[in-house]
Design a protein around this motif. Structure first.
Motif, short mmCIF file in Angstrom:
data_model
loop_
_atom_site.label_atom_id
_atom_site.label_comp_id
_atom_site.label_asym_id
_atom_site.label_seq_id
_atom_site.Cartn_x
_atom_site.Cartn_y
_atom_site.Cartn_z
N SER A 118 0.84 -1.19 0.00
CA SER A 118 0.00 0.00 0.00
C SER A 118 0.89 1.25 0.00
O SER A 118 2.09 1.18 0.24
N LEU A 119 0.27 2.42 -0.26
CA LEU A 119 1.05 3.66 -0.31
C LEU A 119 1.77 3.90 1.00
O LEU A 119 2.96 4.22 1.02
N VAL A 120 1.05 3.73 2.10
CA VAL A 120 1.66 4.05 3.39
C VAL A 120 2.80 3.07 3.69
O VAL A 120 3.84 3.44 4.26
N GLU A 121 2.64 1.83 3.25
CA GLU A 121 3.73 0.86 3.46
C GLU A 121 4.94 1.22 2.61
O GLU A 121 6.08 1.16 3.08
N ASN A 122 4.69 1.62 1.37
CA ASN A 122 5.79 2.05 0.51
C ASN A 122 6.55 3.21 1.13
O ASN A 122 7.78 3.21 1.17
N VAL A 123 5.81 4.18 1.62
CA VAL A 123 6.45 5.38 2.15
C VAL A 123 7.19 5.08 3.45
O VAL A 123 8.21 5.71 3.76
N SER A 124 6.73 4.08 4.20
CA SER A 124 7.38 3.81 5.49
C SER A 124 8.69 3.04 5.35
O SER A 124 9.44 2.91 6.32
N VAL A 125 8.99 2.55 4.14
CA VAL A 125 10.19 1.71 3.97
C VAL A 125 11.49 2.35 4.49
O VAL A 125 12.21 1.73 5.28
N PRO A 126 11.80 3.62 4.13
CA PRO A 126 13.07 4.17 4.63
C PRO A 126 13.14 4.24 6.15
O PRO A 126 14.21 4.04 6.74
N LEU A 127 11.99 4.48 6.77
CA LEU A 127 11.98 4.52 8.24
C LEU A 127 12.24 3.13 8.81
O LEU A 127 13.00 2.96 9.76
N LEU A 128 11.58 2.14 8.22
CA LEU A 128 11.79 0.77 8.68
C LEU A 128 13.24 0.36 8.51
O LEU A 128 13.83 -0.28 9.38
N LEU A 129 13.81 0.75 7.36
CA LEU A 129 15.22 0.41 7.12
C LEU A 129 16.12 1.08 8.15
O LEU A 129 17.19 0.59 8.46
N ASN A 130 15.66 2.21 8.69
CA ASN A 130 16.44 2.89 9.72
C ASN A 130 16.11 2.41 11.12
O ASN A 130 16.51 3.02 12.10
N GLY A 131 15.32 1.35 11.19
CA GLY A 131 15.09 0.73 12.49
C GLY A 131 13.86 1.19 13.23
O GLY A 131 13.67 0.84 14.39
N ALA A 132 12.99 1.98 12.57
CA ALA A 132 11.77 2.42 13.26
C ALA A 132 10.77 1.27 13.38
O ALA A 132 10.81 0.32 12.60
N GLY A 133 9.90 1.38 14.36
CA GLY A 133 8.83 0.39 14.50
C GLY A 133 7.76 0.65 13.45
O GLY A 133 7.67 1.75 12.90
N ALA A 170 6.45 8.71 -4.33
CA ALA A 170 7.91 8.51 -4.31
C ALA A 170 8.59 9.66 -3.58
O ALA A 170 9.56 9.45 -2.86
N ILE A 171 8.08 10.88 -3.77
CA ILE A 171 8.66 12.02 -3.06
C ILE A 171 8.45 11.89 -1.56
O ILE A 171 9.36 12.09 -0.76
N ALA A 172 7.23 11.49 -1.20
CA ALA A 172 6.96 11.28 0.22
C ALA A 172 7.93 10.25 0.79
O ALA A 172 8.48 10.41 1.87
N ARG A 173 8.15 9.19 0.02
CA ARG A 173 9.07 8.13 0.47
C ARG A 173 10.49 8.67 0.58
O ARG A 173 11.22 8.34 1.52
N ALA A 174 10.90 9.53 -0.39
CA ALA A 174 12.28 10.02 -0.39
C ALA A 174 12.53 10.98 0.77
O ALA A 174 13.66 11.13 1.20
#
Ligand SMILES: Nc1ncnc2c1ncn2[C@@H]1O[C@H](COP(=O)(O)OP(=O)(O)OP(=O)(O)O)[C@@H](O)[C@H]1O
Ligand SMILES: [Mg+2]
Lengths: 257, 381
Positions: A118-133, A170-174
């Motif tokens: 989903s959009l929100v899951e896509n956008v949350s990827v960089p945070l997850l990669l940085n260790g966020a819950g 993609a901008i939101a994700r970046a």
């Protein structure tokens, strides 16, 4: 846990204050033997904090290659890259990966959203990669989607959106993890002109953040007006840098031709 | 990220079901074939569960319980004289023809028990009294023998106590009915006294098939068996020893294990092929996404973990479905005992390990590919 790079490997005294990206003598070849092409032939490049910096030039001149080297996704054969005082050249692959994870946001020509998320899951990827819950990441991601005008569509899939909307995701994700460097390769070339301007508006807004630098490779003279500075490339080298008055006249001449 | 990894896989319905289906099929093939194989093997040793005795003594060249080479009558006394033997009795074992009421011939597994002790008697009587076996022409049959399509033929109902049939033109009157485990040959059991069995069977020079012995209380069965062998030159087995020897014989002398093993290995190979192929193409199709993740800072370790998780998850689901189908097969089709079915917990875990190995192998191809992936590819059109 903290992915910043050890200070022994940084050399701030060698880099001018306010410099975001600095590259010297970058050489990069692809292939071997007869198939060998020199994509970069000793390119020098500099970008400053707080600016939206365009890299322009004819097709095949090495723009994408330079951007990849600056982003640390491609190792150069020669030359040095500094990002915000950290010498990228010489770091191990995993150190570079960690540096990218924390400090760089990416926007691709083909958006590259994961179609099954989903959009929100896509956008949350960089945070997850940085260790966020997950909860925290999705809350922040939803906020970002709101900011790019896609509030309320968090649970939709990328395929349900138009190209311009996908690029906004993609901008939101970046931007979601507040990176210092935002790297974009042809962010508007798959979009119509009106949508392209909306995207550039968002990106130039992002460049306003203190200490941030937005680097954009583009072919598209219509967006030159957004630049604080433009680096011109030709045949594997940066051949000119335009800012201030020289920028206005450069834009003028490019838009006429 | 791991949750998203699962969603990425689940989002690709076609591949997901292909993977789960392939692994389920592979699990089914492995566990079902193994269970039938185990069932068949158990048939080869069912004599030891249908006749209860501590030590089984056979002619020196016999390796397994289903084979008989006639022994001398005097061998019984030789065994009795071995120290530690409490008692030893003769046993007749042979396949004979019986004639049902309607005149049709049926093959039976004839067992003749020593009438004094009735040692080796079937453990589960469901009607009648075992001691009546001492009466003339008395037999105890198992429930299979009693069926209308066996010795009950012509009766219109299963045989009951008091009914009669013929073995070699001699009357056999049913005095009891017992339950047995099916034997490999599939012939129903008919028990009589030893002397009676000799009457039923065609006359031969030597009629003694086996000797059954009981050690003196407190003595170790294996020790006594060992002593019997040493002193008589016959072969003596405890039940576990005879089971082992019988199974060894089956492995060495029949094509059964090889053919089942082949199918089981085939199940594994099919699993590797289908799962490996499908998973690898899943990875290839997602290469751009994986490249984007890599550019955004996903380490090779993380991506490898994601791929492993994805493959292990379909592995577990596929295995669950496969083992479920095997269990269903066991509970329905195989309940009749045809085909035989014997599932053991150890193999369930072995099969699970095999399936997870398949998945790990499949993931490994993907992981190698992703490790070599240049994150810069995402910038290329
Ligand atoms: N992975 C690669 N393998 C071989 N050659 C490559 C590779 N990537 C780039 N090149 C070559 O290097 C040169 C520069 O390519 P690059 O993609 O950087 O140019 P560009 O300025 O981004 O072009 P465009 O405007 O068309 O995107 C080209 O000649 C290209 O063919
Ligand atoms: Mg390019």
């Amino acid at each position: 846990m903290n992915p910043t790079v050890p200070s022994s490997k940084t050399s701030p005294q060698a880099q001018p204050v306010g410099q975001a990206v600095g590259a010297r003598g970058i050489v990069k070849a692809f292939g071997v033997g007869d198939a060998r092409t020199l994509a970069l032939k000793g390119a020098d490049f500099e970008a400053r904090e707080g600016e939206l910096h365009l890299i322009v030039g004819p097709s095949g001149c090495g723009k994408t290659t330079l951007l990849s080297v600056l982003a640390g996704t491609l190792a150069s054969d020669q030359g040095e890259v500094h990002l915000f005082g950290t010498r990228l050249t010489g770091l191990s692959t995993s150190e570079v990966t960690r540096f990218r994870c924390r400090n760089i946001g990416f926007i691709f020509q083909q958006f590259n959203l994961i179609p099954t998320l989903s959009l929100v899951e896509n956008v949350s990827v960089p945070l997850l990669l940085n260790g966020a819950g997950r909860r925290e990441a999705e809350a922040k991601a939803a906020e970002r989607l709101q900011q790019v005008g896609l509030g309320g569509r968090e649970r939709q899939l990328p395929t349900q959106l138009s190209g311009g909307q996908q690029q906004r995701v993609a901008i939101a994700r970046a931007l979601v993890h507040e990176p210092r460097l935002v790297i974009c390769d042809e962010p508007t070339s798959a979009l119509d002109s009106v949508t392209g301007h909306q995207i550039m508006d968002l990106l130039s807004g992002a460049a306003q953040a203190p200490g941030r630098c937005v680097l954009i490779v583009t072919h598209d003279p219509r967006v030159y007006g957004y630049a604080d500075r433009i680096s011109e490339m030709e045949d594997g080298r940066v051949t000119g840098v335009h800012a201030g008055e020289s920028l206005s006249s450069f834009i003028h001449s490019e838009n006429r031709s | 990220m791991f949750l998203l990894a699962l969603k990425m896989l689940l989002g690709d319905r076609a591949k997901y079901w292909m993977l789960v289906g392939g692994l389920a099929f592979s699990s089914l093939l492995m566990t079902q074939q193994y269970s039938v194989f185990q069932g068949l093997l158990s048939w080869t040793t069912s004599h030891m569960r249908n006749m209860r005795a501590s030590i089984w003594i056979v002619e020196a060249r016999v390796d397994q319980v289903n084979e008989t080479k006639a022994m001398r009558d005097t061998d019984v006394n030789r065994v009795r004289s071995v120290e530690g033997v409490d008692f030893a009795v003769p046993l007749f074992q042979g396949v004979l023809k019986a004639r049902a009421q309607d005149g049709s011939d049926k093959m039976i597994q004839m067992i003749g028990l020593h009438s004094g002790t009735l040692y080796g008697r079937p453990p589960r009587m469901i009607a009648g009294d075992i001691t009546q076996l001492r009466l003339p022409n008395a037999v105890i049959i198992d429930t299979v023998a009693a069926e209308v399509n066996r010795l009950g033929a012509g009766m219109g109902r299963p045989l009951r106590i008091g009914d009669a049939f013929e073995i070699n033109d001699r009357e056999a009157r049913v005095v009891g009915i017992c339950e047995t485990e099916r034997h490999f040959f599939g012939y129903p059991y008919v028990f009589s006294s030893y002397d009676q069995a000799l009457q039923y069977a065609p006359r031969q020079r030597k009629m003694l098939s086996m000797i059954l012995a009981e050690p003196k209380p407190g003595l170790n069965e294996a020790d006594v068996a060992q002593r019997i062998m040493k002193e008589t030159g016959l072969r003596a087995f405890t039940v576990p020893q005879l089971e082992k020897s019988t199974l060894k014989w089956v492995w060495a002398n029949t094509g059964i294990p090889i053919s089942f093993l082949t199918t089981i290995i085939l199940g594994f190979v099919v699993g590797v092929a289908v799962c490996g192929q499908t998973f690898y193409s899943f990875v290839l199709e997602n290469l751009r996404n994986l490249g984007a993740l890599k550019a955004m800072g996903a380490s090779n370790m993380l991506l490898a973990g994601m791929l492993l998780l994805q493959s292990m998850t379909v592995g577990l689901i596929g295995f669950g479905i496969g083992i479920g189908m095997t269990a269903l097969f066991g509970l329905t089709i195989a309940k009749s005992g045809q085909p035989p079915f014997l599932m053991d917990a150890a193999f369930v875990f072995e099969a699970l390990a095999a399936v997870l190995l398949i998945c790990a192998l499949a993931a490994l191809f993907g992981i190698r590919r992703v490790a070599k992936l240049e994150p810069a590819i995402v910038f290329r059109g």
